[in-house]
Scaffold this motif. Structure first.
Motif, PDB file in Angstrom:
ATOM      1  N   ALA A 263     -99.708  12.039 -52.585  1.00 17.64           N
ATOM      2  CA  ALA A 263     -99.081  12.509 -53.817  1.00 17.64           C
ATOM      3  C   ALA A 263     -97.744  13.185 -53.559  1.00 17.64           C
ATOM      4  N   ALA A 264     -97.634  13.863 -52.390  1.00 15.60           N
ATOM      5  CA  ALA A 264     -96.427  14.653 -52.127  1.00 15.60           C
ATOM      6  C   ALA A 264     -95.317  13.850 -51.472  1.00 15.60           C
ATOM      7  N   ALA A 265     -95.674  12.883 -50.648  1.00 20.58           N
ATOM      8  CA  ALA A 265     -94.672  12.155 -49.877  1.00 20.58           C
ATOM      9  C   ALA A 265     -94.278  10.861 -50.577  1.00 20.58           C
ATOM     10  N   PRO A 266     -92.990  10.633 -50.780  1.00 20.94           N
ATOM     11  CA  PRO A 266     -92.562   9.380 -51.402  1.00 20.94           C
ATOM     12  C   PRO A 266     -92.889   8.202 -50.500  1.00 20.94           C
ATOM     13  N   SER A 267     -93.249   7.087 -51.119  1.00 20.60           N
ATOM     14  CA  SER A 267     -93.567   5.910 -50.324  1.00 20.60           C
ATOM     15  C   SER A 267     -92.291   5.343 -49.725  1.00 20.60           C
ATOM     16  N   GLY A 268     -92.414   4.744 -48.589  1.00 16.86           N
ATOM     17  CA  GLY A 268     -91.267   4.155 -47.915  1.00 16.86           C
ATOM     18  C   GLY A 268     -91.726   2.994 -47.073  1.00 16.86           C
ATOM     19  N   PRO A 269     -90.813   2.366 -46.343  1.00 15.81           N
ATOM     20  CA  PRO A 269     -91.185   1.216 -45.514  1.00 15.81           C
ATOM     21  C   PRO A 269     -92.205   1.600 -44.444  1.00 15.81           C
ATOM     22  N   GLY A 271     -94.225   0.795 -40.692  1.00 18.15           N
ATOM     23  CA  GLY A 271     -93.769   0.436 -39.366  1.00 18.15           C
ATOM     24  C   GLY A 271     -93.241   1.628 -38.595  1.00 18.15           C
ATOM     25  N   LEU A 272     -92.671   1.352 -37.435  1.00 13.49           N
ATOM     26  CA  LEU A 272     -92.179   2.407 -36.554  1.00 13.49           C
ATOM     27  C   LEU A 272     -91.071   3.198 -37.240  1.00 13.49           C
ATOM     28  N   ALA A 273     -91.282   4.503 -37.357  1.00  8.78           N
ATOM     29  CA  ALA A 273     -90.310   5.364 -38.039  1.00  8.78           C
ATOM     30  C   ALA A 273     -89.115   5.632 -37.140  1.00  8.78           C
ATOM     31  N   LYS A 274     -87.973   5.839 -37.754  1.00  4.69           N
ATOM     32  CA  LYS A 274     -86.810   6.357 -37.046  1.00  4.69           C
ATOM     33  C   LYS A 274     -87.035   7.851 -36.854  1.00  4.69           C
ATOM     34  N   ARG A 275     -86.918   8.313 -35.638  1.00  3.82           N
ATOM     35  CA  ARG A 275     -87.246   9.702 -35.321  1.00  3.82           C
ATOM     36  C   ARG A 275     -86.068  10.646 -35.567  1.00  3.82           C
ATOM     37  N   VAL A 276     -86.393  11.829 -36.048  1.00  3.14           N
ATOM     38  CA  VAL A 276     -85.421  12.905 -36.202  1.00  3.14           C
ATOM     39  C   VAL A 276     -85.826  14.011 -35.230  1.00  3.14           C
ATOM     40  N   ILE A 277     -84.947  14.310 -34.280  1.00  2.00           N
ATOM     41  CA  ILE A 277     -85.274  15.199 -33.177  1.00  2.00           C
ATOM     42  C   ILE A 277     -84.431  16.465 -33.265  1.00  2.00           C
ATOM     43  N   ALA A 278     -85.080  17.601 -33.091  1.00  2.90           N
ATOM     44  CA  ALA A 278     -84.374  18.883 -33.024  1.00  2.90           C
ATOM     45  C   ALA A 278     -84.166  19.250 -31.565  1.00  2.90           C
ATOM     46  N   CYS A 279     -82.932  19.590 -31.210  1.00  2.00           N
ATOM     47  CA  CYS A 279     -82.592  19.888 -29.822  1.00  2.00           C
ATOM     48  C   CYS A 279     -82.228  21.365 -29.671  1.00  2.00           C
ATOM     49  N   LEU A 280     -82.746  21.997 -28.628  1.00  2.84           N
ATOM     50  CA  LEU A 280     -82.475  23.404 -28.368  1.00  2.84           C
ATOM     51  C   LEU A 280     -81.850  23.548 -26.990  1.00  2.84           C
ATOM     52  N   ASP A 281     -80.571  23.927 -26.944  1.00  4.30           N
ATOM     53  CA  ASP A 281     -79.905  24.242 -25.680  1.00  4.30           C
ATOM     54  C   ASP A 281     -80.292  25.669 -25.304  1.00  4.30           C
ATOM     55  N   VAL A 282     -80.974  25.816 -24.176  1.00  2.31           N
ATOM     56  CA  VAL A 282     -81.528  27.116 -23.778  1.00  2.31           C
ATOM     57  C   VAL A 282     -80.799  27.644 -22.546  1.00  2.31           C
ATOM     58  N   VAL A 572     -83.131  15.467 -44.351  1.00  5.35           N
ATOM     59  CA  VAL A 572     -82.828  14.236 -43.623  1.00  5.35           C
ATOM     60  C   VAL A 572     -83.915  13.197 -43.860  1.00  5.35           C
ATOM     61  N   LYS A 573     -85.186  13.609 -43.767  1.00  5.52           N
ATOM     62  CA  LYS A 573     -86.294  12.667 -43.912  1.00  5.52           C
ATOM     63  C   LYS A 573     -86.306  12.039 -45.310  1.00  5.52           C
ATOM     64  N   ARG A 574     -86.115  12.845 -46.326  1.00  3.05           N
ATOM     65  CA  ARG A 574     -86.147  12.322 -47.696  1.00  3.05           C
ATOM     66  C   ARG A 574     -84.950  11.426 -47.980  1.00  3.05           C
ATOM     67  N   HIS A 575     -83.815  11.758 -47.389  1.00  5.35           N
ATOM     68  CA  HIS A 575     -82.656  10.876 -47.541  1.00  5.35           C
ATOM     69  C   HIS A 575     -82.930   9.514 -46.893  1.00  5.35           C
ATOM     70  N   LEU A 576     -83.551   9.518 -45.712  1.00  3.24           N
ATOM     71  CA  LEU A 576     -83.880   8.259 -45.051  1.00  3.24           C
ATOM     72  C   LEU A 576     -84.828   7.432 -45.906  1.00  3.24           C
ATOM     73  N   ALA A 577     -85.837   8.096 -46.497  1.00  3.83           N
ATOM     74  CA  ALA A 577     -86.783   7.375 -47.353  1.00  3.83           C
ATOM     75  C   ALA A 577     -86.068   6.770 -48.560  1.00  3.83           C
ATOM     76  N   GLN A 578     -85.131   7.514 -49.140  1.00  3.12           N
ATOM     77  CA  GLN A 578     -84.374   6.988 -50.286  1.00  3.12           C
ATOM     78  C   GLN A 578     -83.536   5.776 -49.892  1.00  3.12           C
ATOM     79  N   GLU A 579     -83.092   5.754 -48.621  1.00  2.00           N
ATOM     80  CA  GLU A 579     -82.301   4.620 -48.125  1.00  2.00           C
ATOM     81  C   GLU A 579     -83.183   3.496 -47.582  1.00  2.00           C
ATOM     82  N   GLN A 580     -84.494   3.610 -47.801  1.00  2.00           N
ATOM     83  CA  GLN A 580     -85.466   2.617 -47.339  1.00  2.00           C
ATOM     84  C   GLN A 580     -85.452   2.446 -45.816  1.00  2.00           C
ATOM     85  N   ILE A 581     -85.243   3.547 -45.141  1.00  2.00           N
ATOM     86  CA  ILE A 581     -85.326   3.592 -43.682  1.00  2.00           C
ATOM     87  C   ILE A 581     -86.669   4.231 -43.326  1.00  2.00           C
ATOM     88  N   PRO A 582     -87.496   3.583 -42.505  1.00  2.00           N
ATOM     89  CA  PRO A 582     -88.817   4.148 -42.186  1.00  2.00           C
ATOM     90  C   PRO A 582     -88.700   5.556 -41.601  1.00  2.00           C
TER      91      PRO A 582
END
Length: 585
Positions: A263-269, A271-282, A572-582
């Motif tokens: 109910a909460a997550a919009p449907s999208g394509p 298959g293998l999702a495009k990953r969004v990675i958070a990077c921390l320079d320590v 970022v994730k919702r924008h990708l879903a709107q662009e039909q990117i997994p």
């Protein structure tokens, strides 16, 4: 009815939950709440863990403990005879795993346990080892519990291999293990897979598509196994672990969670999702505190008179925040070195240990993954150093400057491997999927591509003197020193040496916020068959869709915009879903 944005809703829920003294649902999904509530009434809360010492099982331990169970380790073959519930998280290569099981006298006792009717869960390689054999390690016999052989993904199909990331599962029949999960995405990282056949049809519980159908989960009686990593699959993975540990309590809760997710997550394509990675320079600041920092063209000091190291937060707390916000992976890059301490006291090891207790998605660590001598005078091989990081909670290690040396030596040998590099040695023990190469190139313009021995591209961004072509020079020592090797050539070399993934930075774009270097990412992703992570330059959600739509990047990484909350991971994730990117939502 008022509709809140995703971040407004999350903030409202977090505020309300905090006022009640509980964690938000993103941190405490239904299955975990149920496991704690029913712990007193569910009988034996002990799980036996078969950890044969080949890689990171700390996250499995943390996930089991988070679900309210204690752990007893298999220390000798006879421990399997008295186990009541066994989890086997296979890590590394097929041949290495079977050698260790045989050397420790565990092979037959493990077969006896599986045949006994007591609950068993294999994870990743723990699934593959149940089959008759594998192509990996030059061909090797398995436990022969399930008919069929494990084979490598076909790189000729044009898909990156290893298969790394979040993909959908398709259950083939009802089960305690997966009921209520639906087709939600789970995390995979593997180069080899088992395929369904008439001979193993009765075993197959779920499949996944990646260049064809492969086995995602198996079950017969009390024996279950999954190809994916539930301990790295966020709330979904913890729900699946709950389905094994206490199925009666978990299924109802998971069905409710699946309905809420749908109910909460919009449907999208699919298959293998495009990953969004958070990077921390320590790194350590001038006061000796460990902080997350971020630089522009790698300068991490403030531009004010103080010139202090830029401090954007504490590494463990930030990593936990990104997990809660939906990051697909978290990467720690050690940019200090910590050369003045003994190996066991390296600060990054403690960061990983603490982060793995709160972050149930993959963790990558980079910086200092090489042969070294610590401050006590003890020497460690690159494999031993990597082993310390894996045992502390890392799923992948990232190699930077040393990869440039390895690639140049590879070409000097006429394009031949000799087993001498950290890349080869670590991938031989832990599998290529555990080795990431971080490349730090800068753009070099040329008027005539024949004037340089490097792969060039015709650029849409002409140089300062109108040059129409460019290549990307690789650098070492944090971008301070250039080498006579291009990013394309380096990428091909490290793939041949056994790397499983490339983290592709761009010094020119770092901190600019005007988007990734699409020409660089496209050139490298076309040159190799392993996944490429685009890095440097993200400033808005559109930059992520641009790199996925215009290049072969499997993932995109950002740091500063997430640290400063200029862009949310959910944006970022919702924008990708709107662009039909997994995307995993």
């Amino acid at each position: 009815m008022q509709v809140l944005s995703s971040r407004q809703a999350a903030a409202t829920e977090a505020s309300t939950s905090a006022s009640r003294g509980i964690a938000p649902r993103a941190v405490q999904p239904a299955a975990r709440r149920a496991s704690v509530a029913c712990s007193a009434a569910s009988g034996n809360r002990e799980v036996t863990l078969l950890d044969y010492g080949a890689g990171n099982v700390r996250s499995v331990r943390n996930a089991i403990k988070k679900l309210g169970y204690t752990i007893r380790d298999v220390e000798k073959p006879s421990d399997l005879a008295t186990a009541e519930k066994l989890v086997f998280p296979g890590v590394g290569s097929f041949g290495q795993a079977m050698r260790i099981l045989n050397q420790k006298g565990l092979t037959q006792p493990l077969k006896d346990y599986i045949a006994s009717g007591r609950p068993f869960l294999g994870i990743c390689l723990g699934l593959q080892l149940l089959f008759e054999g594998s192509e990996e390690s030059g061909g090797c016999e398995g436990l022969a519990v399930i008919p069929g052989a494990v084979t490598q993904f076909d790189t000729k199909l044009g898909l990156p291999v290893p298969h790394i990331g979040w993909n959908n599962i398709a259950p083939t029949r009802p089960s305690d293990l997966l009921d209520g999960v639906g087709d939600r995405r789970v995390y995979y990282v593997h180069s080899y897979r088992a395929t369904p056949s008439p001979a193993n049809k009765d075993w197959v519980l779920a499949t996944t598509q990646y260049g064809g159908e492969f086995v995602a989960a198996v079950n017969r009686g009390s024996v279950s196994a999954v190809q994916f990593h539930p301990e790295k699959s966020g709330a979904t993975g913890l729900d699946i672990l709950a389905g094994f540990l206490h199925p009666a309590q978990a299924v109802e809760e998971r069905r409710a969670a699946a309905a809420a997710h749908a109910a909460a997550a919009p449907s999208g394509p699919k298959g293998l999702a495009k990953r969004v990675i958070a990077c921390l320079d320590v790194r350590s600041n001038d006061q000796g505190d460990l902080v997350v920092t971020k630089g522009d063209q790698y300068d991490v000091r403030e531009k004010s008179d103080s010139r202090e190291v830029r401090n954007l937060g504490k590494p463990v707390e930030l990593a936990a925040r990104y997990f809660e916000e939906g990051a697909d992976e978290v990467a720690f890059l050690n940019i200090t070195g910590f050369r003045d301490c003994v190996m066991e006291d390296t600060p990054m090891l403690e960061v990983l240990k603490r982060a793995s207790e709160r972050v149930f998605v993959p963790l990558t660590v980079g910086g200092g993954i090489k042969a070294l001598t610590d401050s006590s005078g003890r020497s460690f091989s690159a494999v031993e150093v990597a082993a310390e990081y894996f045992r502390s909670g890392a799923d992948k290690v990232s190699i930077g400057s040393d990869a440039v040396d390895a690639a140049q030596a590879y070409y000097a040998r006429g394009g031949k491997t000799d087993g001498s590099t950290a890349i080869e040695q670590i991938s031989a023990v832990y599998g290529k999927q555990a080795v990431v190469i971080s490349i730090d190139p800068r753009r070099v313009y040329v008027a005539d591509p024949s004037a340089v021995p490097h792969a060039t591209v015709r650029t849409a961004k002409p140089g300062p003197n109108g040059e129409q072509y460019c290549w990307w020079q690789c650098t070492v020592k944090g971008g301070r020193e250039g080498r006579d090797i291009g990013a394309v050539e380096l990428s091909k070399a490290v793939e041949a040496l056994g790397a499983g993934e490339i983290l592709l930075n761009c010094i020119d774009n770092d901190g600019v916020g005007k988007g990734f270097d699409l020409e660089l990412v496209d050139a490298v992703s076309k040159a190799v068959t392993i996944p490429v992570i685009a890095s440097s330059g993200a400033g808005c959600p559109q930059h992520f869709s641009e790199v996925f739509q215009n290049t072969g990047a499997a993932a995109a990484l950002a740091a500063g915009i997430f640290h400063r909350r200029e862009v949310g991971i959910d944006d970022v994730k919702r924008h990708l879903a709107q662009e039909q990117i997994p995307a995993r939502l």
